[in-house]
Design a protein around this motif. Structure first.
Motif, PDB file in Angstrom:
ATOM      1  N   GLN B 492     -10.139  -6.123   2.054  1.00  0.00           N
ATOM      2  CA  GLN B 492      -8.933  -5.216   1.207  1.00  0.00           C
ATOM      3  C   GLN B 492      -8.753  -6.124  -0.039  1.00  0.00           C
ATOM      4  OE1 GLN B 492      -6.418  -5.130   4.319  1.00  0.00           O
ATOM      5  NE2 GLN B 492      -4.966  -6.698   3.628  1.00  0.00           N
ATOM      6  N   TYR B 493      -9.074  -7.455  -0.193  1.00  0.00           N
ATOM      7  CA  TYR B 493      -8.813  -8.312  -1.180  1.00  0.00           C
ATOM      8  C   TYR B 493     -10.024  -8.617  -2.193  1.00  0.00           C
ATOM      9  CZ  TYR B 493      -4.673  -9.170   1.688  1.00  0.00           C
ATOM     10  OH  TYR B 493      -3.435  -8.942   2.184  1.00  0.00           O
ATOM     11  N   LEU B 545       1.518 -12.074  -4.368  1.00  0.00           N
ATOM     12  CA  LEU B 545       0.160 -12.624  -4.275  1.00  0.00           C
ATOM     13  C   LEU B 545      -0.775 -11.381  -3.864  1.00  0.00           C
ATOM     14  CD1 LEU B 545      -2.006 -14.720  -4.576  1.00  0.00           C
ATOM     15  CD2 LEU B 545      -1.478 -15.383  -1.965  1.00  0.00           C
ATOM     16  N   ARG B 546      -0.217 -10.661  -2.689  1.00  0.00           N
ATOM     17  CA  ARG B 546      -1.164  -9.585  -2.206  1.00  0.00           C
ATOM     18  C   ARG B 546      -1.262  -8.489  -3.416  1.00  0.00           C
ATOM     19  NH1 ARG B 546       1.408 -11.284   2.566  1.00  0.00           N
ATOM     20  NH2 ARG B 546      -0.043 -11.213   4.313  1.00  0.00           N
ATOM     21  N   LEU B 547      -0.155  -8.192  -4.132  1.00  0.00           N
ATOM     22  CA  LEU B 547      -0.478  -7.121  -5.022  1.00  0.00           C
ATOM     23  C   LEU B 547      -1.478  -7.578  -5.987  1.00  0.00           C
ATOM     24  CD1 LEU B 547       3.277  -5.859  -5.526  1.00  0.00           C
ATOM     25  CD2 LEU B 547       1.376  -4.666  -4.461  1.00  0.00           C
ATOM     26  N   SER B 548      -1.626  -8.789  -6.258  1.00  0.00           N
ATOM     27  CA  SER B 548      -2.626  -9.363  -7.335  1.00  0.00           C
ATOM     28  C   SER B 548      -4.136  -9.474  -6.830  1.00  0.00           C
ATOM     29  CB  SER B 548      -2.222 -10.696  -7.794  1.00  0.00           C
ATOM     30  OG  SER B 548      -2.527 -11.658  -6.884  1.00  0.00           O
ATOM     31  N   LEU B 549      -3.884  -9.481  -5.358  1.00  0.00           N
ATOM     32  CA  LEU B 549      -5.476  -9.187  -4.974  1.00  0.00           C
ATOM     33  C   LEU B 549      -5.975  -8.061  -4.213  1.00  0.00           C
ATOM     34  CD1 LEU B 549      -5.037 -12.835  -3.006  1.00  0.00           C
ATOM     35  CD2 LEU B 549      -6.084 -12.080  -4.997  1.00  0.00           C
ATOM     36  N   LEU B 550      -5.118  -7.098  -3.949  1.00  0.00           N
ATOM     37  CA  LEU B 550      -5.335  -5.840  -3.222  1.00  0.00           C
ATOM     38  C   LEU B 550      -6.223  -4.891  -4.052  1.00  0.00           C
ATOM     39  CD1 LEU B 550      -2.134  -5.071  -1.249  1.00  0.00           C
ATOM     40  CD2 LEU B 550      -4.345  -5.265  -0.202  1.00  0.00           C
ATOM     41  N   GLN B 555      -3.371   0.899  -1.309  1.00  0.00           N
ATOM     42  CA  GLN B 555      -2.957  -0.255  -0.695  1.00  0.00           C
ATOM     43  C   GLN B 555      -1.679  -0.693  -1.012  1.00  0.00           C
ATOM     44  OE1 GLN B 555      -6.553  -2.420  -1.208  1.00  0.00           O
ATOM     45  NE2 GLN B 555      -7.613  -1.409   0.459  1.00  0.00           N
ATOM     46  N   LYS B 556      -1.641  -0.915  -2.468  1.00  0.00           N
ATOM     47  CA  LYS B 556      -0.553  -1.674  -3.304  1.00  0.00           C
ATOM     48  C   LYS B 556       0.793  -0.508  -2.788  1.00  0.00           C
ATOM     49  CE  LYS B 556      -3.441  -3.356  -6.807  1.00  0.00           C
ATOM     50  NZ  LYS B 556      -3.879  -3.432  -8.110  1.00  0.00           N
ATOM     51  N   THR B 557       0.571   0.557  -2.835  1.00  0.00           N
ATOM     52  CA  THR B 557       1.452   1.699  -2.853  1.00  0.00           C
ATOM     53  C   THR B 557       2.188   1.364  -1.349  1.00  0.00           C
ATOM     54  OG1 THR B 557       0.576   3.424  -4.341  1.00  0.00           O
ATOM     55  CG2 THR B 557       2.284   4.076  -2.730  1.00  0.00           C
ATOM     56  N   PHE B 585     -10.151   1.384   9.749  1.00  0.00           N
ATOM     57  CA  PHE B 585     -10.168   2.808  10.448  1.00  0.00           C
ATOM     58  C   PHE B 585      -9.664   3.939   9.670  1.00  0.00           C
ATOM     59  CE2 PHE B 585     -11.808   0.762  14.369  1.00  0.00           C
ATOM     60  CZ  PHE B 585     -10.742  -0.365  14.615  1.00  0.00           C
ATOM     61  N   GLY B 586     -10.022   3.675   8.215  1.00  0.00           N
ATOM     62  CA  GLY B 586      -9.625   4.628   7.333  1.00  0.00           C
ATOM     63  C   GLY B 586      -7.808   4.708   6.899  1.00  0.00           C
ATOM     64  N   SER B 587      -7.131   3.755   7.424  1.00  0.00           N
ATOM     65  CA  SER B 587      -5.652   3.838   7.319  1.00  0.00           C
ATOM     66  C   SER B 587      -5.290   2.526   6.938  1.00  0.00           C
ATOM     67  CB  SER B 587      -4.822   4.141   8.528  1.00  0.00           C
ATOM     68  OG  SER B 587      -5.269   5.599   9.139  1.00  0.00           O
ATOM     69  N   ILE B 588      -4.198   2.572   6.193  1.00  0.00           N
ATOM     70  CA  ILE B 588      -3.535   1.428   5.509  1.00  0.00           C
ATOM     71  C   ILE B 588      -2.040   1.126   6.219  1.00  0.00           C
ATOM     72  CG2 ILE B 588      -2.866   0.043   3.535  1.00  0.00           C
ATOM     73  CD1 ILE B 588      -4.347   2.426   1.957  1.00  0.00           C
ATOM     74  N   VAL B 589      -1.976   0.002   7.168  1.00  0.00           N
ATOM     75  CA  VAL B 589      -0.722  -0.200   7.708  1.00  0.00           C
ATOM     76  C   VAL B 589      -0.263  -1.535   7.203  1.00  0.00           C
ATOM     77  CG1 VAL B 589       0.442  -0.261   9.713  1.00  0.00           C
ATOM     78  CG2 VAL B 589      -1.580   1.147   9.653  1.00  0.00           C
TER      79      VAL B 589
END
Lengths: 149, 720
Positions: B492-493, B545-550, B555-557, B585-589
């Motif tokens: 995801q990154y 950090l994650r927001l800059s890499l996702l 995913q960011k939402t 598996f197609g979902s973002i948690v």
């Protein structure tokens, strides 16, 4: 060896060894499979039945040590009308459901003995293992059962 | 009413109906109530004489709620009121082949996802076939008819016929093509939190699990298993065992000796009286310490197959202002389903019948082969599963049951105790990951390298998928691209232009298999623990950090919404938060785990906030339940989960040394589901991967100790 057990109001004369755990007498000899086998060492509670109303892990009681009337999940109510069962249905507590016979029997005994159990009392009494993690709904359903009983 | 010849010619000449219409369908007595005889439409659907619609549910129900949500897909298009629906488990059949795997199976959170369109089409085609039958009766084109609440209605005349009257005729048609499925705004069942159809049976003891199967003349068989995974039976002295009351037979297999008796307890006593000599094989002195030593050596050397290579990660690392270099471990895990492993088989010369809590109905042909029968000669009944978690995909129990039934000449239920279940598992592979990030002076990640080492599940299960010594279930979630066998893997990154992932496949005698969330169970831990370490090392907020890499906006939402909902960074006094997000598996948690320190080495998990984007929701209530379930699985593993092996023997055996979270340990849950009409994602597994890294992150904030190996118990941390 013939052992007599009163299960759900019926006397059964069973040809089982004295050291047979009550769980297996219920499941194999009497033929009631609602009470489940999870660990065999009283660690999980899936085998919980009532003996004279007292919640008991039947995997760890030998039939020769049983004194009193045994109630299994099948006879908790004739029609799922026990407040615990109704709350379980209302909140859709079970996922795989395998632990739930024991969970329900433990919960039923809890509210029979304690009018309005606190969360701490629920924590202490409900030590059954649920691998699916239905615990938050179990807790909520116990409160619901008390509310609507 | 007899259909007039002239109407028949009208229909024929109009050419509006398909060639498969069976003409001359007549019903007696125009003004008499038409006999609703009911009938079977096809393998999926049956309408009873009293108007119930029985819907087959061929996927394995192990708590994920598909017993109900699969039915919702079909009932929606079929136009039947939910209170008339009865769900049943059908005999395994080619009709139920999984749309993706091509054989009947339940795995990888792909039931609703893969049957999303095919199941709705089953309902829609049935609906259209019922209209065709009604069209015959009324002498009208079926296209003008409507389906509603279990009836076909002619809007022009207000006549209506219940499905029970029409189904026998409808079953003669070929399923029509090109049917329009309902649009989301037309749904009345999909998207609703319908009460689970299996709950009533699960609160009164009537639900039948594999362990509950009862057959005339059935015997129960309990094993003495070889102490090591490679162990074989050398000699058996069954004299004492056969003297135990109720014991009927002793059946040696390759790697186990079964005592067959009238019931479980008698068989167990027979096992205690067995004397067996074993040849321990090459696994006889193996240990998890040896396995991990091999994995560590591999990642240190940087050896293995290159799964991903973009730019020049090694150069980026060499030239970086700062390198974050973290080596992490994930332990072997047992499945520990509540219902211990079991299967029931009845072998005869002509046929093998299996009753099992199985996830692999479509593989029973192999079980038939194990007893010398043709693959077509097996009939498989699927019971409820007291948990599956991937363990019930394996067919070892059905094979044992078939072999023992054949030897015993009777139907046999093979039933393992908890100790056998714990010690003869196909474990979540233990693994080591060395993760490195190249960071520039201004705190930007410019390169990434991951060296992974573990045993491959597919080397045993599906060797064709391990071309080039890469198993996608070892690298998915960390590597981006595809395995040499062509299976897509994703991360995801985006780590800039330089990324390299190397995987060393080190297979050992320890059997490994599919555990809830498979690759993502350890790779979600590795990836998210690493990101949290990078954030700490470069002094950046982990969310920023994650927001800059996702990679994706979705995913960011999820992450932004999670941070907002959990009040990230504003933990109450004495509470500590940790965060992780994983796309699988197609979902973002995403999850924020909040803990409090109750002692030097004791914590309490107080709250878990989760945001889950599942794309489209069929049953929101079962989704919330499954996210909680995934979290509990993940937290339990993070707290306690560890299978170790010494001199060929698994050290753990029962719940006293393979501990489980209890009700008292359960945090408060706050779960939000996002379902904006994106492609439907899986639900059964995505809740698990973020739990461990989020907990470890919270623990790091609480104690200053940032763990790199699990479980917490191995570091002395306990709940309390």
């Amino acid at each position: 060896m013939s052992i007599s057990l009163n299960v759900n109001g019926i006397d059964h004369a069973l040809d089982v060894d004295a050291d047979t755990p009550l769980l297996w007498a219920i499941r194999d000899a009497v033929g009631l499979t609602g009470t489940k086998f999870g660990c065999g060492v009283a660690a999980c509670g899936a085998c919980t039945v009532h003996i004279d109303g007292v919640p008991t892990r039947s995997c760890s009681v030998a039939v020769s040590d049983v004194q009193g009337k045994i109630t299994t999940i099948e006879a908790l109510s004739p029609d799922a009308s026990h407040p615990i069962q109704k709350a379980w249905i209302e909140l859709d507590v079970p996922q795989c459901g395998y632990c739930q016979s024991g969970m329900i029997m433990a919960a039923a005994a809890l509210i029979a003995g304690t009018q309005q159990p606190t969360n701490a009392e629920i924590d202490a009494a409900m030590t059954n293992i649920c691998r699916c993690g239905t615990y938050s709904r179990v807790r909520a359903a116990i409160h619901e059962a008390v509310r609507s009983a | 009413m007899i259909v007039q010849l002239s109407r028949r010619s009208l229909l024929k000449s109009a050419g509006a109906s398909t060639a498969s219409l069976v003409l001359g369908f007549a019903l007696p007595g125009a003004d008499k109530a038409r006999a609703a005889t009911g009938g079977r439409l096809n393998a999926w659907l049956e309408v009873t004489a009293d108007g119930k619609v029985r819907i087959a549910q061929p996927q394995s129900e192990m708590g994920q709620g598909i017993w109900t949500s699969m039915g919702q897909l079909i009932a929606e298009e079929l136009e039947v009121d939910w209170d008339k629906v009865e769900i049943f488990s059908p005999l395994a059949a080619p009709d139920f082949a999984h749309p993706f795997y091509k054989f009947q199976t339940t795995a990888e959170s792909l039931s609703i996802r893969s049957f999303w369109e095919p199941a709705r089409m089953v309902g829609a085609q049935a609906r259209e076939m019922l209209k065709m039958a009604a069209g015959e009766v009324w002498g009208v084109y079926p296209e003008g008819l409507r389906a509603k609440s279990g009836h076909i209605v002619n809007p022009m005349t207000s006549q209506k016929l219940p499905y029970g009257v029409l189904v026998a005729q409808a079953s003669k048609y070929k399923a029509p093509k090109g049917i329009r499925l309902k649009l989301p705004h037309e749904w009345t069942i999909i998207g609703r939190p319908i009460k689970r159809a299996d709950t009533p049976a699960k609160v009164n003891g009537t639900a039948v699990y594999g362990i509950d199967v009862k057959l005339d003349g059935m015997l129960t068989a309990v094993p003495l298993l070889a102490p090591s995974f490679t162990g074989k039976v050398k000699s058996v002295d069954d004299g004492e065992a056969l003297k135990v009351k109720g014991v009927r037979k002793v059946v040696p297999l390759d790697d186990a000796v079964y005592v067959v008796a009238d019931g479980y307890w008698q068989a167990r006593k027979g096992v205690a009286a067995l004397k067996v000599e074993w040849d321990l094989g090459e696994g006889g002195d193996f240990s998890t310490d040896k396995a991990f030593a091999t994995f560590h050596a591999a990642v240190k050397e940087g050896r293995g197959a290159t799964v991903e290579s973009a730019g020049d990660a090694d150069a980026a690392l060499a030239g970086a202002a700062k390198i974050v270099d973290v080596t992490l471990e994930a332990p072997y895990l047992a499945h520990a389903t509540m219902e211990p492993m079991n299967a029931t088989a009845h072998y005869t010369q002509d046929k093998l019948t299996i009753w099992a809590p199985t996830q692999a109905q479509g593989l029973m042909g192999f079980v038939a082969g194990a007893v010398g029968l043709d693959a077509a000669k097996v009939e498989c009944h699927t019971t409820f599963l007291g948990g599956g978690l991937g363990r019930r995909f394996e067919i070892d129990l059905p094979i044992h049951a078939a072999l023992v039934s054949k030897a015993a000449g009777a139907p046999v239920k093979v039933l393992w105790g908890r100790e056998e279940d714990t010690r003869r598992d196909f474990y979540r592979p233990g693994a080591v990951a060395r993760m490195r990030a190249a960071v520039s002076a201004d705190g930007t990640v410019t390169g990434f390298r991951a060296d992974l080492a573990a045993s491959s599940i597919l080397a045993r299960a599906v060797p064709d998928l391990t071309k080039g010594a890469v198993d996608h279930t070892n690298v998915d979630g960390i590597a981006d691209g595809a395995s040499p066998a062509g299976v897509p893997v994703h991360r995801q990154y985006a780590f800039g232009d330089h990324a390299k992932v190397v995987f060393a496949m080190e297979n050992t005698p320890i059997p490994v298999g599919f555990w809830r969330s498979v690759a993502h169970s350890q790779n979600g831990w590795f990836m998210e623990a690493f990101i949290n370490e990078v954030a700490e090392a470069i002094g950046k907020d982990t969310v920023e950090l994650r927001l800059s890499l996702l990679k994706t906006e979705r995913q960011k939402t999820v992450l932004r919404r999670l941070a907002e909902k959990a009040k990230w960074g504003e933990a109450p006094e004495g509470r500590y938060q940790g965060i992780a997000i994983h796309d699988s598996f197609g979902s973002i948690v995403g999850q924020v785990v909040e803990i409090e320190k109750t002692g030097d080495k004791t914590i309490r998990i107080t709250k878990v906030t989760s945001v889950a984007d599942v794309g489209t929701a069929v049953n929101p209530d079962t989704i919330i339940a499954q996210i909680e379930s995934g979290v509990i699985t993940g937290l339990t593993a993070a707290l306690y989960g560890q299978i170790t092996m010494t001199e060929g023997m698994v050290n753990q055996g029962n719940f006293y040394d393979y501990e489980m979270m209890k009700l008292a340990d359960t945090p408060e849950f706050d779960i939000e589901i996002i379902a904006n009409g994106d492609p439907i994602g899986g639900v059964g597994e995505p809740g698990t991967p973020p739990a461990a890294p989020a907990l470890v992150d919270a623990l790091a904030r609480a104690t200053g100790e940032r763990l790199r190996t699990l479980p917490l118990a191995a570091h002395g941390y306990r709940l309390g």
